[in-house]
Design an enzyme around this catalytic site. Structure first.
Site, PDB file in Angstrom:
ATOM      1  N   LYS A   1       3.191 -15.369   1.756  1.00  0.00           N
ATOM      2  CA  LYS A   1       3.444 -16.205   0.706  1.00  0.00           C
ATOM      3  C   LYS A   1       4.931 -16.304   0.646  1.00  0.00           C
ATOM      4  O   LYS A   1       5.876 -15.802  -0.250  1.00  0.00           O
ATOM      5  CB  LYS A   1       3.071 -15.464  -0.686  1.00  0.00           C
ATOM      6  CG  LYS A   1       1.698 -15.341  -0.907  1.00  0.00           C
ATOM      7  CD  LYS A   1       1.110 -16.844  -1.347  1.00  0.00           C
ATOM      8  CE  LYS A   1       1.510 -16.990  -2.888  1.00  0.00           C
ATOM      9  NZ  LYS A   1       0.889 -18.485  -3.367  1.00  0.00           N
TER      10      LYS A   1
ATOM     11  N   ASP B   1      -2.930 -18.087   0.000  1.00  0.00           N
ATOM     12  CA  ASP B   1      -3.907 -18.638  -0.788  1.00  0.00           C
ATOM     13  C   ASP B   1      -4.573 -19.640   0.066  1.00  0.00           C
ATOM     14  O   ASP B   1      -6.022 -19.628   0.147  1.00  0.00           O
ATOM     15  CB  ASP B   1      -3.286 -18.787  -2.170  1.00  0.00           C
ATOM     16  CG  ASP B   1      -1.925 -19.761  -1.882  1.00  0.00           C
ATOM     17  OD1 ASP B   1      -1.636 -19.942  -0.767  1.00  0.00           O
ATOM     18  OD2 ASP B   1      -1.629 -20.417  -3.176  1.00  0.00           O
TER      19      ASP B   1
ATOM     20  N   ASP C   1      -6.681  -7.209   3.596  1.00  0.00           N
ATOM     21  CA  ASP C   1      -7.800  -6.400   3.056  1.00  0.00           C
ATOM     22  C   ASP C   1      -8.597  -7.494   2.564  1.00  0.00           C
ATOM     23  O   ASP C   1      -9.764  -7.581   2.869  1.00  0.00           O
ATOM     24  CB  ASP C   1      -7.160  -5.437   1.935  1.00  0.00           C
ATOM     25  CG  ASP C   1      -8.386  -4.794   1.294  1.00  0.00           C
ATOM     26  OD1 ASP C   1      -9.057  -4.447   2.063  1.00  0.00           O
ATOM     27  OD2 ASP C   1      -8.193  -4.487   0.023  1.00  0.00           O
TER      28      ASP C   1
ATOM     29  N   ASP D   1     -12.468  -9.346   3.969  1.00  0.00           N
ATOM     30  CA  ASP D   1     -13.652  -9.381   3.203  1.00  0.00           C
ATOM     31  C   ASP D   1     -14.336 -10.953   3.001  1.00  0.00           C
ATOM     32  O   ASP D   1     -15.486 -11.047   3.132  1.00  0.00           O
ATOM     33  CB  ASP D   1     -13.580  -8.827   1.705  1.00  0.00           C
ATOM     34  CG  ASP D   1     -13.757  -7.333   1.530  1.00  0.00           C
ATOM     35  OD1 ASP D   1     -13.849  -6.674   2.600  1.00  0.00           O
ATOM     36  OD2 ASP D   1     -14.529  -6.896   0.446  1.00  0.00           O
TER      37      ASP D   1
ATOM     38  N   TYR E   1       0.901  -1.378  -0.166  1.00  0.00           N
ATOM     39  CA  TYR E   1       0.037   0.003  -0.047  1.00  0.00           C
ATOM     40  C   TYR E   1       0.930   1.337  -0.106  1.00  0.00           C
ATOM     41  O   TYR E   1       0.589   2.316  -0.701  1.00  0.00           O
ATOM     42  CB  TYR E   1      -0.788  -0.056   1.350  1.00  0.00           C
ATOM     43  CG  TYR E   1      -2.291  -0.743   1.124  1.00  0.00           C
ATOM     44  CD1 TYR E   1      -2.270  -2.045   0.695  1.00  0.00           C
ATOM     45  CD2 TYR E   1      -3.570  -0.083   1.319  1.00  0.00           C
ATOM     46  CE1 TYR E   1      -3.374  -2.450   0.529  1.00  0.00           C
ATOM     47  CE2 TYR E   1      -4.683  -0.833   1.021  1.00  0.00           C
ATOM     48  CZ  TYR E   1      -4.750  -2.108   0.703  1.00  0.00           C
ATOM     49  OH  TYR E   1      -6.056  -2.464   0.455  1.00  0.00           O
TER      50      TYR E   1
HETATM   51  C1  IPM Z   1     -10.591  -1.244   3.427  1.00  0.00           C
HETATM   52  C2  IPM Z   1     -10.838  -0.541   2.018  1.00  0.00           C
HETATM   53  C3  IPM Z   1      -9.256   0.221   1.871  1.00  0.00           C
HETATM   54  C4  IPM Z   1      -8.218  -0.550   1.836  1.00  0.00           C
HETATM   55  C5  IPM Z   1      -9.542   1.267   0.768  1.00  0.00           C
HETATM   56  C6  IPM Z   1     -10.771   1.949   0.660  1.00  0.00           C
HETATM   57  C7  IPM Z   1      -8.467   2.266   0.752  1.00  0.00           C
HETATM   58  O1  IPM Z   1     -10.828  -1.400   0.925  1.00  0.00           O
HETATM   59  O2  IPM Z   1     -10.448  -0.756   4.378  1.00  0.00           O
HETATM   60  O3  IPM Z   1     -10.802  -2.500   3.572  1.00  0.00           O
HETATM   61  O4  IPM Z   1      -7.821  -1.412   0.750  1.00  0.00           O
HETATM   62  O5  IPM Z   1      -7.744  -0.740   2.951  1.00  0.00           O
HETATM   63 MN    MN Z   2     -11.159  -3.658   1.874  1.00  0.00          MN
END
Ligand code: IPM
Ligand code: MN
Ligand code: NAD
Length: 368
Positions: free
Chosen positions: A192, A225, A249, A253, A141
Site C-alpha cells: 500500500k 486492495d 495472510d 486465504d 506481526y
Molecule cells: C496463518 C495463520 C496465522 C497467521 C495465525 C494462526 C498466527 O492465520 O498461518 O495463516 O496469521 O499467520
Molecule cells: Mn491465515
C-alpha cells in the site's frame, strides 16, 4: 541411507486429524526405504494445557534440531480467555521467529478435477497455478511497540507497529524472483505505497533488487486492495505474488478459495540457506487453522496437510520423484471423485478425513 529428522507438531482442533493422515504417508515412504525418523510434541492450546505455555522449551529445542517441522494447526474457543502471551497462536509465531522462517511459500493450484468446486466460475480458475510469497518474520506481526496503553483519563490506546528493514525486504524479494525464474517469469509485488511508508519503502527495495539482479523477470507493482480484487476477477494473470506478512495472510486465504477450499492449500516456511551446509530451517504447515466448527468429526480435508509434507519432500529433502508421486496420487484421488465435504460437488458422496488419506495411499500403491 540418509535419515531425515521430522518433528511433528499436530496442535489443536483438526490439526491432529490431518496430521494422522500424513503419518500414514510418512510410514508408506519409510517402508519403501526413505529414511524418516519422527518425533512428536505439543504446540498451541494442548501445550498450554500441559505446560502453561504455547510451546515448551523442549519442543523448541526439538524444532531447532529437526531437518523439518510438520505443523498441523493451533487455536480454538477453549483458549479464548488465556493470556495474550501464551495464547495458542503464540507457539506458531515463536517457531517462525526463532527458527528464522522468513519466507512463506503458499502455492494455490487448481486441480483440474476441482475447477467446479471453487465458488468462482470454472473458466476463471481452471489451470490456475500461482505462488504467494509471504514475508513471515517481520511487519506488523512482530514490530514494536505492540501494546494496549491506559491513558491518564482512563481511556486506552492500542498500537501495532508495521516495520520493515532493507535486509528483510531484500531477502524475500530475492526468494520471489528466484521462484519466478523457474515458473512463468513474472512477479507482482503487493503493498500500500499510496498510504503507508512501509509500502513506499517496500516498492523502492523491490524495484532496486529487480533492476540490479533480475531485470530479465517481469515485475509489476500492485496495490494490495486491488490485488485482492484481481485475485477473484482474473487470478490467472498472476504467477508469483510477493507481499508482506499481513497482506500475505489475507491474500492467501482468498487464493485458497480459488482452488476449491481452504483445506487444499499447503505451505512451506523457509529460513535462510546455511552457506556451509546448503541446508535451511523449515516448517511445513497448511494455510488453514484448527477449524473448530468441524473438529472431532472426521470431516477435515487432509490435502493441505499432506501437500505440506509434499513440499517438505521437495524443498527440504530434494526427494523430487517422491514429491511428484504424492502430488500425482492426490490428483488421481480427486479425479476419481473421492472428496471430503468441503470439495464434494452436489450429488457427490463425501468421504471422511481417514477415507481420503486411505485413498491417497491406495493410489501410491497402485503406481509403485
Ligand atoms: C496463518 C495463520 C496465522 C497467521 C495465525 C494462526 C498466527 O492465520 O498461518 O495463516 O496469521 O499467520
Ligand atoms: Mn491465515
Ligand atoms: P480456520 O482456517 O480454522 O477455518 C475457516 C473455515 O474453513 C471453517 O469453516 C473451517 O471448517 C474451514 N476449514 C479449514 N480447514 C479445513 C479443512 N482442512 N477441511 C475442511 N474445512 C476446513 O479459520 P478460523 O475459523 O478463522 O480460525 C480457527 C482457529 O484457528 C483460530 O484460533 C485461529 O487463530 C486458528 N488458526 C490457526 C492457523 C494455524 O495454526 N496455522 C491458521 C489459521 C487460523
Amino acid at each position: 541411507m540418509a535419515t531425515h529428522k521430522l518433528l511433528l507438531l499436530p496442535g489443536d482442533g483438526i490439526g491432529p486429524e490431518v496430521m494422522h493422515e500424513v503419518e500414514k504417508i510418512v510410514e508408506w515412504f519409510r517402508k519403501r526405504g526413505v529414511g524418516f525418523e519422527t518425533e512428536t510434541d505439543l504446540v498451541g492450546g494442548t501445550a498450554y494445557d500441559a505446560h502453561g505455555a504455547a510451546i515448551s522449551e523442549q519442543a523448541m529445542e526439538r524444532a531447532q534440531d529437526a531437518d523439518a517441522v510438520l505443523f498441523g494447526a493451533v487455536g480454538g474457543p477453549k483458549w479464548d480467555g488465556v493470556p495474550y502471551a501464551v495464547r495458542p497462536e503464540a507457539g506458531l509465531l515463536r517457531l517462525r521467529k526463532d527458527l528464522g522462517l522468513f519466507a512463506n511459500l503458499r502455492p494455490a493450484i487448481c486441480y483440474p478435477a476441482l475447477a467446479d468446486a471453487s465458488s468462482l466460475k470454472r473458466e476463471v480458475v481452471e489451470g490456475l497455478d500461482i505462488m504467494i510469497v509471504r514475508e513471515l518474520t517481520g511487519g506488523v506481526y512482530f514490530g514494536e511497540p505492540k501494546e494496549i496503553v491506559t491513558l491518564e483519563d482512563g481511556s486506552q490506546r492500542a498500537v501495532d507497529t508495521q516495520l520493515y528493514t532493507t535486509k528483510e525486504v531484500e531477502r524475500i524479494t530475492r526468494v520471489a524472483f528466484d521462484l519466478a525464474k523457474k515458473r512463468r517469469n513474472k512477479v507482482s509485488s503487493a503493498e500500500k505505497s499510496n498510504v503507508m511508508k512501509t509500502g513506499v519503502f517496500w516498492r523502492q527495495v523491490v524495484t532496486r533488487i529487480h533492476k540490479a539482479e533480475f531485470s530479465d523477470v517481469e515485475l509489476e507493482h500492485v496495490l494490495a486492495d486491488n490485488c485482492a480484487m484481481q485475485l477473484v476477477r482474473n487470478p490467472k494473470q498472476f504467477d508469483v505474488i510477493v507481499t508482506d506478512n499481513l497482506f500475505g495472510d489475507i491474500l492467501s486465504d482468498i487464493a485458497a478459495m480459488l482452488t476449491g477450499s481452504l483445506g487444499m492449500l499447503p505451505s512451506a516456511s523457509l529460513g535462510a540457506e546455511d552457506p556451509k551446509t546448503g541446508s535451511r530451517k523449515a516448517l511445513y504447515e497448511p494455510v488453514h487453522g484448527s477449524a473448530p466448527d468441524i473438529a472431532g468429526k472426521g470431516l477435515a480435508n487432509p490435502i493441505a496437510m499432506i501437500g505440506s509434507f509434499g513440499m517438505a519432500l521437495r524443498y527440504s529433502f530434494g526427494l523430487l520423484e517422491e514429491a511428484d508421486r504424492l502430488d500425482d496420487a492426490i490428483a488421481r484421488v480427486l479425479a476419481s471423485g473421492t472428496r471430503t465435504k468441503d470439495i464434494a460437488g452436489p450429488g457427490m458422496n463425501a468421504v471422511g478425513t481417514k477415507e481420503l488419506g486411505d485413498a491417497i495411499i491406495k493410489e501410491l500403491d497402485a503406481r509403485s
